[in-house]
Design an enzyme around this catalytic site. Sequence first.
Site, PDB file in Angstrom:
ATOM      1  N   HIS A   1      -8.593  -5.568 -11.283  1.00 44.51           N
ATOM      2  CA  HIS A   1      -9.162  -4.510 -10.443  1.00 44.51           C
ATOM      3  C   HIS A   1     -10.565  -4.923 -10.011  1.00 44.51           C
ATOM      4  O   HIS A   1     -11.290  -5.592 -10.760  1.00 44.51           O
ATOM      5  CB  HIS A   1      -9.200  -3.193 -11.226  1.00 44.51           C
TER       6      HIS A   1
ATOM      7  N   GLU B   1      -6.182  -3.668  -2.445  1.00 43.14           N
ATOM      8  CA  GLU B   1      -7.218  -2.643  -2.512  1.00 43.14           C
ATOM      9  C   GLU B   1      -8.504  -3.179  -1.889  1.00 43.14           C
ATOM     10  O   GLU B   1      -9.294  -3.849  -2.569  1.00 43.14           O
ATOM     11  CB  GLU B   1      -7.503  -2.278  -3.977  1.00 43.14           C
TER      12      GLU B   1
ATOM     13  N   GLY C   1     -12.802   4.629  -3.725  1.00 39.51           N
ATOM     14  CA  GLY C   1     -13.725   5.695  -4.100  1.00 39.51           C
ATOM     15  C   GLY C   1     -14.710   6.090  -3.021  1.00 39.51           C
ATOM     16  O   GLY C   1     -15.679   6.791  -3.288  1.00 39.51           O
TER      17      GLY C   1
ATOM     18  N   SER D   1      -8.872   5.235  -1.797  1.00 42.57           N
ATOM     19  CA  SER D   1      -9.040   6.562  -1.192  1.00 42.57           C
ATOM     20  C   SER D   1      -7.738   7.180  -0.683  1.00 42.57           C
ATOM     21  O   SER D   1      -7.739   7.947   0.271  1.00 42.57           O
ATOM     22  CB  SER D   1     -10.080   6.519  -0.069  1.00 42.57           C
TER      23      SER D   1
HETATM   24  P1  PGA Z   1      -9.540   5.588  -5.424  1.00 40.54           P
HETATM   25  O1  PGA Z   1      -9.353   4.320  -6.408  1.00 40.54           O
HETATM   26  O2  PGA Z   1      -8.163   6.109  -5.138  1.00 40.54           O
HETATM   27  O3  PGA Z   1     -10.377   6.556  -6.216  1.00 40.54           O
HETATM   28  O4  PGA Z   1     -10.213   5.087  -4.191  1.00 40.54           O
HETATM   29  C1  PGA Z   1      -8.297   3.424  -6.233  1.00 40.54           C
HETATM   30  C2  PGA Z   1      -8.396   2.329  -7.259  1.00 40.54           C
HETATM   31  O5  PGA Z   1      -9.516   1.904  -7.570  1.00 40.54           O
HETATM   32  O6  PGA Z   1      -7.369   1.866  -7.804  1.00 40.54           O
END
Ligand code: PGA
Length: 249
Positions: free
Chosen positions: A94, A164, A170, A209
Amino acid sequence: MRTLIAGNWKMNGLAADLAEIAALGRALATTPRTVDVLICPPATLVARAAAATIGISIAIGGQDCAPAAHGAFTGDVSAEMLRDAGATFVILGHSERRQYHKETDAMVRAKAQGVHRARLSAIICIGETKEQRDAGKAVGIVSRQLAAGVPDGSGPGNLVIAYEPVWAIGTGVVPSEDQIAQMHTLIRQGLVKRFGAEAAGVRILYGGSMKATNAAPILALPDVNGGLIGGASLKAADLLGIIAAAPQG
Ligand code: PGA
């Protein structure tokens, strides 16, 4: 291929929050569905979450693991330990691990080998930063992370990729459908080139998000086979909205 909706709780969740998993289970029990649901709580809750989902079709996963099976690695948790606690998936690489713990693609690959040794599935996260995208390097970065982070011996039974973009995590900012589709196509092509036709069955998740109000068009894109959800996975009601937005079938 079944859509996978995966929740990444990050460093959130105490015993009381297991009630959200129970609520999710109650809601899913009454709705026939063809979507796979996975919750990755913090390591402290994996065993209790797994116990709470016996007989309920919610899988439980870890958010990271050490490469080794056991040994003198104070503070670390191995894939075998996560399996023993009831996990079936482990998120790896991640962007928060890459940023705060300086994880490299080689480390991600070693951890994924540990996950495969423990007969679990690795969810390998890849994605470019805003600076990298602005510099026209997104395709190169994602291709490199994919090639270097995914170990040999990977396939539909033990690998999930999560695209991602770091700038979407976020932030409330979501890439355009074209931007998502371009990366997912690139990832699919990279997997098929390396692993052959069976890599058409590896699920590629979008993350960043995602919420109930934006999920449907993203999840309908070609080569988007599910979502990895952070903030909107903490409450059962929010995650249920995303599950309802997923293509059924
Ligand atoms: P988020 O995070 O949905 O809060 O943007 C996704 C992630 O980090 O896996």
